[in-house]
Write a protein that holds these residues in place. Structure first.
Motif, PDB file in Angstrom:
ATOM      1  N   UNK A 104       5.628   3.025   6.463  1.00 46.77           N
ATOM      2  CA  UNK A 104       6.006   2.124   5.522  1.00 46.77           C
ATOM      3  C   UNK A 104       6.022   0.739   5.988  1.00 46.77           C
ATOM      4  N   UNK A 105       6.252   0.411   6.879  1.00 45.71           N
ATOM      5  CA  UNK A 105       6.140  -1.031   7.540  1.00 45.71           C
ATOM      6  C   UNK A 105       4.788  -1.333   7.604  1.00 45.71           C
ATOM      7  N   UNK A 106       3.984  -0.627   8.281  1.00 46.20           N
ATOM      8  CA  UNK A 106       2.374  -0.806   8.506  1.00 46.20           C
ATOM      9  C   UNK A 106       1.724  -1.156   7.070  1.00 46.20           C
ATOM     10  N   UNK A 107       2.062  -0.421   6.043  1.00 50.53           N
ATOM     11  CA  UNK A 107       1.520  -0.402   4.804  1.00 50.53           C
ATOM     12  C   UNK A 107       1.937  -1.747   4.331  1.00 50.53           C
ATOM     13  N   UNK A 160       2.855   0.691  -1.290  1.00 40.45           N
ATOM     14  CA  UNK A 160       1.967   1.807  -1.499  1.00 40.45           C
ATOM     15  C   UNK A 160       0.718   1.930  -0.647  1.00 40.45           C
ATOM     16  N   UNK A 161      -0.051   2.994  -0.478  1.00 39.83           N
ATOM     17  CA  UNK A 161      -1.235   2.879   0.385  1.00 39.83           C
ATOM     18  C   UNK A 161      -1.879   1.715   0.268  1.00 39.83           C
ATOM     19  N   UNK A 162      -2.707   1.534   1.432  1.00 40.95           N
ATOM     20  CA  UNK A 162      -3.544   0.256   1.300  1.00 40.95           C
ATOM     21  C   UNK A 162      -4.589   0.545   0.451  1.00 40.95           C
ATOM     22  N   UNK A 163      -5.399   1.441   0.199  1.00 39.10           N
ATOM     23  CA  UNK A 163      -6.409   1.741  -0.745  1.00 39.10           C
ATOM     24  C   UNK A 163      -5.953   1.439  -2.326  1.00 39.10           C
ATOM     25  N   UNK A 164      -4.765   1.842  -2.584  1.00 38.21           N
ATOM     26  CA  UNK A 164      -4.464   1.725  -3.759  1.00 38.21           C
ATOM     27  C   UNK A 164      -4.062   0.291  -4.148  1.00 38.21           C
ATOM     28  N   UNK A 165      -3.256  -0.158  -3.283  1.00 41.60           N
ATOM     29  CA  UNK A 165      -2.903  -1.750  -3.336  1.00 41.60           C
ATOM     30  C   UNK A 165      -4.111  -2.597  -3.481  1.00 41.60           C
ATOM     31  N   UNK A 166      -5.307  -2.276  -2.563  1.00 42.15           N
ATOM     32  CA  UNK A 166      -6.563  -3.204  -2.761  1.00 42.15           C
ATOM     33  C   UNK A 166      -7.049  -2.783  -4.155  1.00 42.15           C
ATOM     34  N   UNK A 167      -7.104  -1.658  -4.456  1.00 45.56           N
ATOM     35  CA  UNK A 167      -7.878  -1.398  -5.830  1.00 45.56           C
ATOM     36  C   UNK A 167      -7.213  -2.149  -6.767  1.00 45.56           C
TER      37      UNK A 167
END
Lengths: 187, 156
Positions: free
Chosen positions: B49-52, A97-104
């Protein structure tokens, strides 16, 4: 500034880096090794729980009456706490998932785990500790100074539990501050 | 994965100074990418995808490592052979950027590293999950700081 950044980006890309090239079989092996690392990491984190279970399990075996009940209740509380840590202690979000959602999601999970430490870690140990103190009190009340020994033991338990609760609440508050900062990240 | 391996390796080097821990991190990223690719639905590019995955795993790695007390063998890593002076200076300057990046809050670190990898604001936004406008605001700050570090390291 633009030329500096172009030069920096060029230097960045020119770094000599080597990523191992994995075949599917090597990847499966790496996955197994990675799982073992996670297992060892959990084992280390759970060592304190195992020590509690071992110590109070032995006490429960040796003691009788209320002492045995208190020790076994403590073992049950420790098993519950360790189980909760295993279930709730690992990331559960979508890793792609996108980094912001993962972090949150990660911050919320960690914050909730720390903020609720009284419910899943400390409170389950309380019944066993109370019964044990009562059992010890009944044994030593007739001995000179026995009441003081029990009072001191109760104080130590209170201070340790209070300290653990306080430190975890502080850590949860720090995570909440980080979460608050994230809320404005997309503004 | 092979196509994005260098970016993953540079990310690992940027956030982890300890070679052994770095190897573990790279391995964890590879495993997580491999496992997650089964759920790749093509709604974003393979690189995104990979970077995420790589940045998410790296963020969790930093969280874990924060709890450890350790030393950073960065100095020994910076220059260890008889290469030309210019090459040595360039590597040392990159090492300065590495140290700076490690001190950043998570989102700024991700934006800085993705910028250094050559992604556009729109591409960074897709990986990080914020609007391109929000990325641009952050990038302005990050770029100025990066340029400053680069100059401090004797370049520019």
């Amino acid at each position: 500034m633009g030329e500096d950044l172009d030069a920096l980006r060029a230097a960045w890309s020119a770094q000599t880096v080597e990523l191992p090239r994995f075949s599917p079989e090597e990847l499966r092996g790496a996955a197994r090794r990675f799982d073992r690392v996670i297992w060892r990491r959990n084992l280390i984190e759970l060592a304190a729980g195992a020590l509690v279970v071992g110590t109070f399990g032995w006490m429960g075996w040796e003691a009788e009456g209320w002492g045995r009940l208190g020790a076994l209740l403590t073992v049950a509380g420790a098993v519950f706490a360790v189980g909760t840590l295993l279930v709730r202690g690992t990331p559960r979000g979508e890793v792609a998932g996108d980094c912001l959602r993962w972090r949150r999601e990660e911050l919320i999970r960690q914050r909730d785990l720390l903020a609720s430490v009284w419910r899943w870690y400390l409170m389950p140990l309380v019944p066993g500790q109370v019964v044990l103190l009562v059992a010890i009190g009944a044994e030593v009340v007739a001995v000179p100074g026995g009441t003081w020994v029990v009072a001191w033991a109760a104080c130590v338990v209170l201070v340790v539990f209070g300290g653990v609760g306080w430190m975890n609440r502080r850590a949860a508050a720090a995570l909440q501050r980080e979460l608050d900062e994230l809320e404005g990240a997309d503004a | 994965m092979a196509a994005h391996g260098d970016a993953v390796a540079r990310l690992a080097r940027a956030i982890e100074a300890d070679p052994q821990r770095r190897e573990e991190l790279v391995q964890e990223i590879c495993v997580q990418v491999w496992r997650s690719l089964a759920t790749w639905d093509g709604r974003c590019s393979e690189r995104t995808w990979v970077l995420r995955v790589a940045h998410n795993v790296a963020a969790s790695h930093v969280d874990r490592e924060r709890r450890r007390v350790r030393t950073h063998p960065e100095a020994a890593e910076a220059g260890d052979d008889g290469r030309a002076l210019a090459e040595l200076e360039r590597r040392q300057a990159v090492a300065v950027v590495h140290r700076w990046v490690r001190e950043l809050p998570v989102l700024d670190r991700q934006v800085a590293l993705l910028f250094l990898e050559g992604l556009s604001p729109a591409e960074i936004a897709e990986v990080v999950g914020v609007s391109a406008n929000a990325v641009s605001v952050r990038l302005t700050r990050v770029k100025a700081a990066l340029a400053e570090r680069w100059k401090e390291a004797g370049h520019g």
